[in-house]
Design an enzyme around this catalytic site. Structure first.
Site, short mmCIF file in Angstrom:
data_model
loop_
_atom_site.label_atom_id
_atom_site.label_comp_id
_atom_site.label_asym_id
_atom_site.label_seq_id
_atom_site.Cartn_x
_atom_site.Cartn_y
_atom_site.Cartn_z
N SER A 11 11.21 25.40 14.79
CA SER A 11 11.33 26.18 13.55
C SER A 11 10.02 26.89 13.22
O SER A 11 8.93 26.50 13.67
CB SER A 11 11.71 25.27 12.38
OG SER A 11 10.61 24.47 11.99
N ASP A 79 8.85 13.23 7.21
CA ASP A 79 9.93 13.04 8.18
C ASP A 79 9.74 11.79 9.04
O ASP A 79 10.64 11.42 9.80
CB ASP A 79 10.03 14.25 9.12
CG ASP A 79 10.48 15.51 8.40
OD1 ASP A 79 11.16 15.38 7.36
OD2 ASP A 79 10.15 16.61 8.87
N SER A 124 18.74 17.35 0.08
CA SER A 124 18.02 16.11 -0.21
C SER A 124 18.71 15.30 -1.30
O SER A 124 18.80 15.75 -2.45
CB SER A 124 16.59 16.45 -0.65
OG SER A 124 15.98 15.37 -1.31
N ARG A 126 17.38 12.87 -2.80
CA ARG A 126 16.33 12.67 -3.80
C ARG A 126 16.33 13.80 -4.82
O ARG A 126 16.28 13.57 -6.05
CB ARG A 126 14.96 12.58 -3.10
CG ARG A 126 13.77 12.60 -4.07
CD ARG A 126 12.46 12.73 -3.30
NE ARG A 126 12.41 13.96 -2.52
CZ ARG A 126 12.08 15.15 -3.00
NH1 ARG A 126 11.78 15.29 -4.29
NH2 ARG A 126 12.03 16.21 -2.22
N ARG A 150 17.98 29.00 3.93
CA ARG A 150 18.16 28.48 2.58
C ARG A 150 17.90 29.55 1.52
O ARG A 150 18.69 29.70 0.59
CB ARG A 150 17.24 27.28 2.37
CG ARG A 150 17.57 26.11 3.28
CD ARG A 150 16.67 24.91 3.04
NE ARG A 150 16.89 23.89 4.03
CZ ARG A 150 16.86 22.58 3.81
NH1 ARG A 150 16.61 22.14 2.60
NH2 ARG A 150 17.08 21.72 4.78
N CYS A 237 14.06 8.04 4.82
CA CYS A 237 13.47 9.25 4.24
C CYS A 237 14.51 10.16 3.61
O CYS A 237 14.16 11.17 3.01
CB CYS A 237 12.65 10.00 5.29
SG CYS A 237 13.59 10.60 6.70
#
Length: 338
Positions: A11, A79, A124, A126, A150, A237
């Site tokens: 990436s 990560d 995520s 989170r 995104r 994670c």
């Protein structure tokens, strides 16, 4: 020393991060080659939580490092699994970028300005849990992909906003696209977010002497505390857990860590936040203490579905993980996307 081979995902962000370390090594007179490695996180398009999250971006790279096909890898620390990898050493954690999450929204909107029902994308749990806890009535949509993908959802009108890590946009030179840096009071980042981990084989003493000079003591202490919370709660994670440690100098010249953490449910029905402070040389112990406090106050409930339903099946097919290793040109690496 012979050419230092740095393993990286393909990436733009991963190769940019690796390229920055490569440039520092070249400035010291070393020859450096970037080597592309395909990880499970690159080939498997299922949500990270369904893949277990932990290690999906690191395992193949670590295998290449142990096999001697590369000499050094530059991980996004958030990560990495918290358990040590036998035979490998994190030789340096350079100074951290801004660890906050940010909003990239249509029309320059902030979180508070998004209308009820606005479609906000994040991959995520989170972030999803903390957005839900704000009670803004947002419609959270699961997404995967690189930064361009995104942000493209917002640009194309498929979403009203996406939540990303500021560190990634900073390293890519794209901070102008940020419409709000989200205060950690509203959204705590992932443990280790914004930090890099430079990992080598444990028996490579010569490279350790070179790379260790890049280590930043304050950053290492902060992420040690954050990741200790993660490890003590036995949460991967991809779990709905956030933590942030900040190092400050006291009046007597001593260094102190202020550590806060969040655990919650993605539907917003559980939201627990606690904090501790202590000397910097007790970073790991402070993380353990905060985890114990969270558990005492019910944190385990955050990792259990309120209705016991299993997760939805992953959309589309799932490709097998690979560890394909291909040299790439250092100057063109940052232009590639995952």
């Amino acid at each position: 020393m012979s050419t230092i081979r740095i393993g990286t995902r393909r990436s733009a962000l991963a190769t940019t991060q690796a390229g920055q370390i490569a440039d520092r090594l070249r400035a010291l007179g070393h020859d450096v080659e970037l080597v592309e490695i395909v990880t499970e996180g690159d080939t498997n398009r299922a949500p990270l939580a369904q893949m277990g999250g932990t290690g999906v971006f690191a395992t193949a790279i670590r295998e290449a490092l142990l096999a001697g096909r590369i000499d050094l890898t530059v991980h996004s620390l958030k990560d990495l699994p918290t358990a040590p990898a036998p035979g490998l050493t994190i030789a340096a954690i350079p100074p951290r970028e801004d660890p906050r999450d940010v909003l990239v929204a249509r029309d320059g909107l902030t979180l508070g300005e998004l209308p009820e029902g606005a479609k906000v994308g994040t991959g995520s749990p989170r972030r999803e849990a903390q957005l839900a806890a704000l009670g803004l009535g947002l419609d959270i949509r699961p997404i995967r992909g690189n930064v361009d993908t995104r942000v493209g959802y917002v640009r194309d009108g498929a979403l009203d906003a996406v939540v990303l890590a500021k560190a990634g946009l900073s390293r890519l030179g794209r901070t102008a696209e940020i419409t709000e840096a989200i205060d950690p009071v509203q959204m705590l980042p992932a443990p280790g977010q914004g930090a890099l981990a430079l990992e080598i084989r444990s028996d490579d003493a010569a490279l350790y002497d070179v790379v260790a000079a890049f280590d930043d003591a304050d950053t290492r202490a902060a992420v040690t505390a954050e990741r200790a919370v993660l490890a003590a709660l036995e949460a991967g994670c991809s779990a709905p857990l956030g933590a942030l440690a900040e190092v400050s100098e006291e009046l007597d010249g001593s260094l102190e860590i202020s550590l806060r953490a969040f655990v919650g449910r993605t539907d917003g029905t559980f939201d627990l936040r606690r904090s501790v402070t202590g000397p910097v040389d007790r970073a790991a112990q402070l993380g353990d203490e905060l985890a114990a406090l969270l558990l005492e106050d019910g944190a385990r409930d955050a990792f259990e579905s309120p209705n016991g339903d299993p997760p939805d099946p992953a959309p589309g097919g799932v490709l097998p993980a690979t560890a394909t290793v291909t040299p790439i040109h250092p100057t063109s690496a940052a232009e590639r996307e995952q």
